[in-house]
Design a protein around this motif. Structure first.
Motif, PDB file in Angstrom:
ATOM      1  N   LEU A   1       0.827  -1.204   0.000  1.00 30.63           N
ATOM      2  CA  LEU A   1       0.000   0.000   0.000  1.00 30.63           C
ATOM      3  C   LEU A   1       0.861   1.253   0.000  1.00 30.63           C
ATOM      4  CD1 LEU A   1      -2.756  -1.080   2.560  1.00 30.63           C
ATOM      5  CD2 LEU A   1      -3.082  -0.713   0.107  1.00 30.63           C
ATOM      6  N   SER A   2       1.887   1.270   0.823  1.00 32.86           N
ATOM      7  CA  SER A   2       2.759   2.434   0.888  1.00 32.86           C
ATOM      8  C   SER A   2       3.446   2.693  -0.445  1.00 32.86           C
ATOM      9  CB  SER A   2       3.802   2.234   1.990  1.00 32.86           C
ATOM     10  OG  SER A   2       4.688   3.333   2.053  1.00 32.86           O
ATOM     11  N   SER A   3       3.927   1.629  -1.099  1.00 33.22           N
ATOM     12  CA  SER A   3       4.642   1.792  -2.366  1.00 33.22           C
ATOM     13  C   SER A   3       3.723   2.236  -3.496  1.00 33.22           C
ATOM     14  CB  SER A   3       5.338   0.478  -2.749  1.00 33.22           C
ATOM     15  OG  SER A   3       4.392  -0.513  -3.118  1.00 33.22           O
ATOM     16  N   GLN A   4       2.406   2.035  -3.321  1.00 31.51           N
ATOM     17  CA  GLN A   4       1.450   2.389  -4.370  1.00 31.51           C
ATOM     18  C   GLN A   4       0.765   3.724  -4.116  1.00 31.51           C
ATOM     19  OE1 GLN A   4      -1.191  -0.980  -5.093  1.00 31.51           O
ATOM     20  NE2 GLN A   4       0.528  -2.405  -4.963  1.00 31.51           N
ATOM     21  N   GLY A   5       1.239   4.475  -3.133  1.00 32.66           N
ATOM     22  CA  GLY A   5       0.746   5.828  -2.939  1.00 32.66           C
ATOM     23  C   GLY A   5      -0.297   6.022  -1.865  1.00 32.66           C
ATOM     24  N   PHE A   6      -0.634   4.961  -1.141  1.00 30.52           N
ATOM     25  CA  PHE A   6      -1.561   5.123  -0.025  1.00 30.52           C
ATOM     26  C   PHE A   6      -0.828   5.786   1.137  1.00 30.52           C
ATOM     27  CE2 PHE A   6      -3.681   2.072  -2.612  1.00 30.52           C
ATOM     28  CZ  PHE A   6      -5.035   2.237  -2.362  1.00 30.52           C
ATOM     29  N   THR A   7      -1.526   6.645   1.841  1.00 26.68           N
ATOM     30  CA  THR A   7      -0.891   7.391   2.934  1.00 26.68           C
ATOM     31  C   THR A   7      -1.520   7.108   4.284  1.00 26.68           C
ATOM     32  OG1 THR A   7      -2.333   9.280   2.462  1.00 26.68           O
ATOM     33  CG2 THR A   7      -0.151   9.265   1.425  1.00 26.68           C
ATOM     34  N   THR A   8      -2.801   6.695   4.311  1.00 24.51           N
ATOM     35  CA  THR A   8      -3.489   6.442   5.573  1.00 24.51           C
ATOM     36  C   THR A   8      -4.195   5.088   5.511  1.00 24.51           C
ATOM     37  OG1 THR A   8      -5.451   7.645   4.793  1.00 24.51           O
ATOM     38  CG2 THR A   8      -3.836   8.883   6.091  1.00 24.51           C
ATOM     39  N   VAL A   9      -4.216   4.409   6.664  1.00 23.84           N
ATOM     40  CA  VAL A   9      -4.820   3.087   6.760  1.00 23.84           C
ATOM     41  C   VAL A   9      -5.576   2.984   8.077  1.00 23.84           C
ATOM     42  CG1 VAL A   9      -4.361   0.604   6.998  1.00 23.84           C
ATOM     43  CG2 VAL A   9      -3.039   1.958   5.352  1.00 23.84           C
ATOM     44  N   THR A  10      -6.759   2.393   8.028  1.00 26.40           N
ATOM     45  CA  THR A  10      -7.478   2.008   9.240  1.00 26.40           C
ATOM     46  C   THR A  10      -7.454   0.494   9.352  1.00 26.40           C
ATOM     47  OG1 THR A  10      -8.979   3.914   9.170  1.00 26.40           O
ATOM     48  CG2 THR A  10      -9.692   2.007  10.440  1.00 26.40           C
ATOM     49  N   LEU A  11      -7.034  -0.009  10.503  1.00 23.34           N
ATOM     50  CA  LEU A  11      -7.053  -1.443  10.768  1.00 23.34           C
ATOM     51  C   LEU A  11      -8.258  -1.764  11.642  1.00 23.34           C
ATOM     52  CD1 LEU A  11      -3.287  -2.245  11.421  1.00 23.34           C
ATOM     53  CD2 LEU A  11      -4.726  -3.266   9.663  1.00 23.34           C
ATOM     54  N   ALA A  12      -9.183  -2.563  11.116  1.00 24.64           N
ATOM     55  CA  ALA A  12     -10.328  -3.029  11.892  1.00 24.64           C
ATOM     56  C   ALA A  12      -9.909  -4.311  12.592  1.00 24.64           C
ATOM     57  CB  ALA A  12     -11.528  -3.272  10.983  1.00 24.64           C
ATOM     58  N   ILE A  13      -9.757  -4.253  13.908  1.00 24.51           N
ATOM     59  CA  ILE A  13      -9.199  -5.371  14.667  1.00 24.51           C
ATOM     60  C   ILE A  13     -10.223  -5.920  15.656  1.00 24.51           C
ATOM     61  CG2 ILE A  13      -6.806  -4.607  14.422  1.00 24.51           C
ATOM     62  CD1 ILE A  13      -6.987  -3.377  17.216  1.00 24.51           C
ATOM     63  N   GLY A  14      -9.980  -7.148  16.102  1.00 22.72           N
ATOM     64  CA  GLY A  14     -10.837  -7.790  17.098  1.00 22.72           C
ATOM     65  C   GLY A  14     -10.046  -8.836  17.837  1.00 22.72           C
ATOM     66  N   HIS A  15     -10.110 -10.084  17.371  1.00 27.38           N
ATOM     67  CA  HIS A  15      -9.412 -11.208  17.995  1.00 27.38           C
ATOM     68  C   HIS A  15      -7.907 -10.938  18.068  1.00 27.38           C
ATOM     69  CE1 HIS A  15      -8.371 -15.312  19.001  1.00 27.38           C
ATOM     70  NE2 HIS A  15      -7.639 -15.426  17.913  1.00 27.38           N
ATOM     71  N   LEU A  16      -7.358 -10.947  19.292  1.00 23.54           N
ATOM     72  CA  LEU A  16      -5.930 -10.694  19.516  1.00 23.54           C
ATOM     73  C   LEU A  16      -5.462  -9.380  18.884  1.00 23.54           C
ATOM     74  CD1 LEU A  16      -4.543 -14.328  18.949  1.00 23.54           C
ATOM     75  CD2 LEU A  16      -5.058 -13.213  21.127  1.00 23.54           C
ATOM     76  N   GLY A  17      -6.378  -8.416  18.874  1.00 23.30           N
ATOM     77  CA  GLY A  17      -6.069  -7.136  18.239  1.00 23.30           C
ATOM     78  C   GLY A  17      -4.933  -6.385  18.905  1.00 23.30           C
ATOM     79  N   HIS A  18      -4.719  -6.621  20.200  1.00 20.98           N
ATOM     80  CA  HIS A  18      -3.636  -5.926  20.895  1.00 20.98           C
ATOM     81  C   HIS A  18      -2.275  -6.314  20.323  1.00 20.98           C
ATOM     82  CE1 HIS A  18      -3.957  -9.814  22.925  1.00 20.98           C
ATOM     83  NE2 HIS A  18      -2.718  -9.630  23.386  1.00 20.98           N
ATOM     84  N   LEU A  19      -2.168  -7.531  19.801  1.00 22.21           N
ATOM     85  CA  LEU A  19      -0.914  -7.954  19.184  1.00 22.21           C
ATOM     86  C   LEU A  19      -0.678  -7.216  17.866  1.00 22.21           C
ATOM     87  CD1 LEU A  19      -0.999 -11.821  19.817  1.00 22.21           C
ATOM     88  CD2 LEU A  19       0.162 -10.045  21.147  1.00 22.21           C
ATOM     89  N   ILE A  20      -1.755  -6.980  17.128  1.00 17.40           N
ATOM     90  CA  ILE A  20      -1.628  -6.215  15.887  1.00 17.40           C
ATOM     91  C   ILE A  20      -1.220  -4.780  16.192  1.00 17.40           C
ATOM     92  CG2 ILE A  20      -2.902  -5.292  13.902  1.00 17.40           C
ATOM     93  CD1 ILE A  20      -4.524  -7.866  13.871  1.00 17.40           C
ATOM     94  N   ARG A  21      -1.838  -4.167  17.199  1.00 24.41           N
ATOM     95  CA  ARG A  21      -1.455  -2.799  17.607  1.00 24.41           C
ATOM     96  C   ARG A  21       0.027  -2.734  17.989  1.00 24.41           C
ATOM     97  NH1 ARG A  21      -5.052   1.285  19.300  1.00 24.41           N
ATOM     98  NH2 ARG A  21      -7.266   0.740  19.259  1.00 24.41           N
TER      99      ARG A  21
END
Length: 235
Positions: free
Chosen positions: A42-62
């Motif tokens: 995503l970064s290499s293709q010009g995206f600048t902002t991302v929202t991650l929708a998390i749930g199960h074990l989401g603290h590990l993703i954060r």
């Protein structure tokens, strides 16, 4: 350009790999997680902002992703307290741009996400769906019957379908009819658009795509990654 990555599922079909890790964080090759590959793309293709929708074990993703600065992204989070389906997490997001990308967090593909979003915008589509050709071999003789009589017969035919890749571009207006906090599936959204005569755009793709849903998919991804790395993560 903004992307929403759906990363809140429990990954039940991928157990035991997902017993202690959320599916987007399972490692591919010796260096990357699935999610890191997606964020680098995503970064290499010009995206600048991302929202991650998390749930199960989401603290590990954060903990792993943080604010996204190491990929040149600004990342925020939306936590699901209960399962909301594919599109449900989008309903409570504020300040979404008019058009944005939505994708599952367990996909390996060399699809150009930026081109999908640009095509969607140019077409003025309510929803654009990246699709992939799948052939399904039927191991039986298939009969077509009418009024108790056999009208057609095909011996072990191969059926050709276009399937959703789990990558979409969306105009935020199509979400306005739905109630935040309630589940909303991709199927419900598409059927509602079809009922309204508002046709989603088919963005046909024929490159590399692997939906890592089961252990054999995961094993395949690891077996193929060294050869595919230049395609998935071009320098």
């Amino acid at each position: 350009m903004h992307a929403v990555i759906l990363a809140g599922g429990k990954g039940v079909r991928l157990r035991p790999y997902t017993s202690t890790l959320p599916k987007p964080l399972v490692p591919i090759g010796d260096q990357y997680s699935i999610l890191e590959i997606v964020l680098k793309q995503l970064s290499s293709q010009g995206f600048t902002t991302v929202t991650l929708a998390i749930g199960h074990l989401g603290h590990l993703i954060r903990s792993y992703v943080g604010d996204g600065s190491r990929w040149g992204l600004e990342i925020d989070y939306r936590t699901e307290e209960s399962p909301l389906g594919t599109m449900g997490p989008l309903l409570s997001l504020e300040d979404l741009p008019e058009d944005f990308l939505v994708m599952n967090g367990d996909i390996l593909t060399d699809l150009c996400f930026g081109e999908l979003l640009a095509t969607h915008r140019a077409a003025g589509a309510p929803l654009s769906v990246a699709t992939y050709r799948r052939e399904v071999k039927i191991d039986f003789g298939v009969l077509t019957t009418t009024g108790g009589r056999i009208r057609e017969f095909a011996e072990k035919p191969t059926l050709d379908y276009r399937v959703s890749m789990g990558v979409y571009a969306l105009n935020r207006k199509v979400l306005s009819r739905y109630t935040p906090g309630l589940p909303l599936g991709f199927d419900e959204l598409v059927l509602d658009l079809l009922a309204d005569g508002t046709w989603p755009l088919d963005y046909a793709f024929d490159g590399y795509w692997l939906d890592i849903g089961r252990p054999d998919d995961y094993d395949r991804a690891n077996a193929e990654f060294d050869a595919l790395r230049p395609v998935l993560l071009p320098e």
